[in-house]
Design a protein around this motif. Structure first.
Motif, PDB file in Angstrom:
ATOM      1  N   CYS A 247       0.816  -1.220   0.000  1.00 38.03           N
ATOM      2  CA  CYS A 247       0.000   0.000   0.000  1.00 38.03           C
ATOM      3  C   CYS A 247       0.851   1.272   0.000  1.00 38.03           C
ATOM      4  O   CYS A 247       0.510   2.252  -0.679  1.00 38.03           O
ATOM      5  N   VAL A 248       1.947   1.259   0.768  1.00 43.15           N
ATOM      6  CA  VAL A 248       2.791   2.453   0.833  1.00 43.15           C
ATOM      7  C   VAL A 248       3.429   2.714  -0.528  1.00 43.15           C
ATOM      8  O   VAL A 248       3.433   3.845  -1.030  1.00 43.15           O
ATOM      9  N   ASP A 249       3.977   1.661  -1.146  1.00 39.98           N
ATOM     10  CA  ASP A 249       4.593   1.814  -2.461  1.00 39.98           C
ATOM     11  C   ASP A 249       3.586   2.317  -3.499  1.00 39.98           C
ATOM     12  O   ASP A 249       3.891   3.200  -4.316  1.00 39.98           O
ATOM     13  N   LEU A 250       2.386   1.758  -3.471  1.00 42.39           N
ATOM     14  CA  LEU A 250       1.375   2.157  -4.448  1.00 42.39           C
ATOM     15  C   LEU A 250       0.902   3.596  -4.217  1.00 42.39           C
ATOM     16  O   LEU A 250       0.693   4.348  -5.172  1.00 42.39           O
ATOM     17  N   ALA A 251       0.731   3.971  -2.953  1.00 38.56           N
ATOM     18  CA  ALA A 251       0.340   5.351  -2.665  1.00 38.56           C
ATOM     19  C   ALA A 251       1.412   6.313  -3.182  1.00 38.56           C
ATOM     20  O   ALA A 251       1.103   7.325  -3.824  1.00 38.56           O
ATOM     21  N   ARG A 252       2.670   5.985  -2.930  1.00 38.09           N
ATOM     22  CA  ARG A 252       3.760   6.844  -3.436  1.00 38.09           C
ATOM     23  C   ARG A 252       3.753   6.903  -4.962  1.00 38.09           C
ATOM     24  O   ARG A 252       4.017   7.952  -5.551  1.00 38.09           O
ATOM     25  N   SER A 253       3.447   5.774  -5.592  1.00 37.18           N
ATOM     26  CA  SER A 253       3.502   5.719  -7.058  1.00 37.18           C
ATOM     27  C   SER A 253       2.452   6.595  -7.715  1.00 37.18           C
ATOM     28  O   SER A 253       2.540   6.878  -8.919  1.00 37.18           O
ATOM     29  N   MET A 254       1.461   7.048  -6.941  1.00 33.35           N
ATOM     30  CA  MET A 254       0.388   7.879  -7.482  1.00 33.35           C
ATOM     31  C   MET A 254       0.579   9.365  -7.186  1.00 33.35           C
ATOM     32  O   MET A 254      -0.220  10.192  -7.633  1.00 33.35           O
ATOM     33  N   LEU A 255       1.621   9.723  -6.472  1.00 33.20           N
ATOM     34  CA  LEU A 255       1.797  11.116  -6.069  1.00 33.20           C
ATOM     35  C   LEU A 255       1.897  12.068  -7.252  1.00 33.20           C
ATOM     36  O   LEU A 255       1.478  13.219  -7.167  1.00 33.20           O
ATOM     37  N   TYR A 256       2.460  11.601  -8.364  1.00 30.62           N
ATOM     38  CA  TYR A 256       2.602  12.496  -9.517  1.00 30.62           C
ATOM     39  C   TYR A 256       1.248  12.954 -10.042  1.00 30.62           C
ATOM     40  O   TYR A 256       1.138  14.039 -10.628  1.00 30.62           O
ATOM     41  N   LEU A 257       0.208  12.157  -9.814  1.00 34.62           N
ATOM     42  CA  LEU A 257      -1.127  12.562 -10.251  1.00 34.62           C
ATOM     43  C   LEU A 257      -1.789  13.504  -9.250  1.00 34.62           C
ATOM     44  O   LEU A 257      -2.794  14.134  -9.567  1.00 34.62           O
ATOM     45  N   ALA A 258      -1.222  13.603  -8.055  1.00 33.84           N
ATOM     46  CA  ALA A 258      -1.717  14.567  -7.071  1.00 33.84           C
ATOM     47  C   ALA A 258      -1.015  15.911  -7.209  1.00 33.84           C
ATOM     48  O   ALA A 258      -1.401  16.873  -6.554  1.00 33.84           O
ATOM     49  N   ASP A 259       0.019  15.975  -8.054  1.00 36.98           N
ATOM     50  CA  ASP A 259       0.833  17.189  -8.120  1.00 36.98           C
ATOM     51  C   ASP A 259       1.136  17.602  -9.563  1.00 36.98           C
ATOM     52  O   ASP A 259       2.267  17.916  -9.914  1.00 36.98           O
ATOM     53  N   GLY A 260       0.118  17.569 -10.407  1.00 38.31           N
ATOM     54  CA  GLY A 260       0.276  18.078 -11.756  1.00 38.31           C
ATOM     55  C   GLY A 260       1.328  17.390 -12.588  1.00 38.31           C
ATOM     56  O   GLY A 260       1.980  18.008 -13.434  1.00 38.31           O
ATOM     57  N   GLY A 261       1.519  16.091 -12.361  1.00 36.92           N
ATOM     58  CA  GLY A 261       2.487  15.326 -13.132  1.00 36.92           C
ATOM     59  C   GLY A 261       3.884  15.297 -12.556  1.00 36.92           C
ATOM     60  O   GLY A 261       4.765  14.616 -13.103  1.00 36.92           O
TER      61      GLY A 261
END
Length: 317
Positions: A211-225
């Motif tokens: 879960c931690v790895d996957l949450a981190r892997s999505m951060l770029y979509l929370a910050d405009g790429g």
């Protein structure tokens, strides 16, 4: 960029560790609900009494609860990352071959594909992801390695890898996916060798992460790429916006309307029991619980995200 706390006061107001622990306790009281994905033999053996939840804020705070560090098969969650790679090489022309509307039918439907002349409704259903896989194969020499490097860089974990047992299990039982790929080919919407496309598709589904790895892997979509994990602009801001839009409207298959109603976040589910979600400009989250509802989404994972947005008020609405 202003401090994150000024962007959203909830980052300062809430004790996220305590909130996740509360949700963890609530979910565990409901263990046994839902059904594991028994049509993929390897997934059928996953214990149903598992639940993990993690969130990562843009400034690097990590909060998690339960089995958040137990790796699992991410399955269709990888469609988000595959779409990112494909958009960056094909651009808007990608949407000439795959739509961006909710399907309203099962994620592996053949009927809709025939009715709409081989153009899948969106990239989050199986047919659409097969077209995306075909685009990736047309533009990258070593597609599996490119995807793996992408996932390792986004998560910050060099140990992320494919699960060969899940890959083999998917390939041995993937008759409907093979039918979809051949059907797409009959309409001229698959250009590469069918087996190569299917192998890449099964590879991305067999990625194993926690879960931690996957949450981190999505951060770029929370910050405009922009990926704060690797300090890299992964994709253009307008493309990140469009990927989030597709996740919101299509990421949980034919339950996307209900999910938006109850949770209100761009999200993508996988039949391994994971769901990732994005709070733009604030954080990304991942939940995992293997028991699925009738539409192929984690039953208790969806409830956990509903409770999170209910408690915190963190929603796009």
């Amino acid at each position: 960029m202003p401090p994150l706390t000024s962007l959203h006061p909830a980052l300062e107001r809430h004790d996220f560790s305590a909130i996740l622990e509360t949700i963890n306790r609530e979910v565990r009281e409901r263990f046994g609900e839902g059904e594991v994905a028994d049509y993929i033999p390897k997934l059928a053996s996953v214990p149903i009494d598992r639940f993990g939840m993690a969130l990562v804020t843009l400034d690097g705070q990590v909060h998690c609860a339960g089995d958040a560090r137990e790796p699992f098969s991410i399955q269709s969650i990888a469609k988000v990352h595959g779409l990112t790679l494909a958009l960056d090489v094909a651009g808007a022309e990608l949407f000439d071959r795959v739509g961006r509307e909710p399907s309203g039918v099962s994620y592996n439907s053949l009927v809709q594909l025939e009715f709409e002349q081989g153009i899948p409704r969106n990239p989050m259903i199986n047919a659409g992801a097969l077209v995306v896989a075909d685009i990736i194969l047309s533009h990258y020499e070593r597609p599996r390695e490119v995807l793996l490097e992408f996932m390792r860089a986004r998560s910050g974990n060099p140990g992320v890898g494919f699960d060969p047992e899940v890959f083999a299990s998917e390939k041995e039982t993937g008759f409907r996916n093979a039918a979809l790929a051949n059907f797409l080919r009959s309409f001229g919407n698959i250009h590469n060798d069918i087996e190569a496309v299917l192998d890449f598709y099964y590879s991305q589904c067999s990625l194993r992460m926690d879960c931690v790895d996957l949450a981190r892997s999505m951060l770029y979509l929370a910050d405009g790429g922009f990926c704060p994990v690797s300090d890299t602009q992964v994709t253009r801001a307008d493309r990140a916006k469009r990927i989030n839009a597709v996740m919101l409207t299509c990421g949980t298959y034919d339950a996307a309307g209900d999910f938006a109603f109850h949770v209100g976040l761009p999200a993508k589910s996988g039949v391994g029991g994971g769901i990732v979600a994005v709070v733009p400009k604030v954080m990304s989250l991942c939940v995992w619980s293997p028991g699925l509802d009738t539409r192929g989404n984690s039953l208790l994972g969806g409830h956990a995200l509903h409770r999170f947005t209910e408690i915190t008020g963190l929603s796009v609405f």
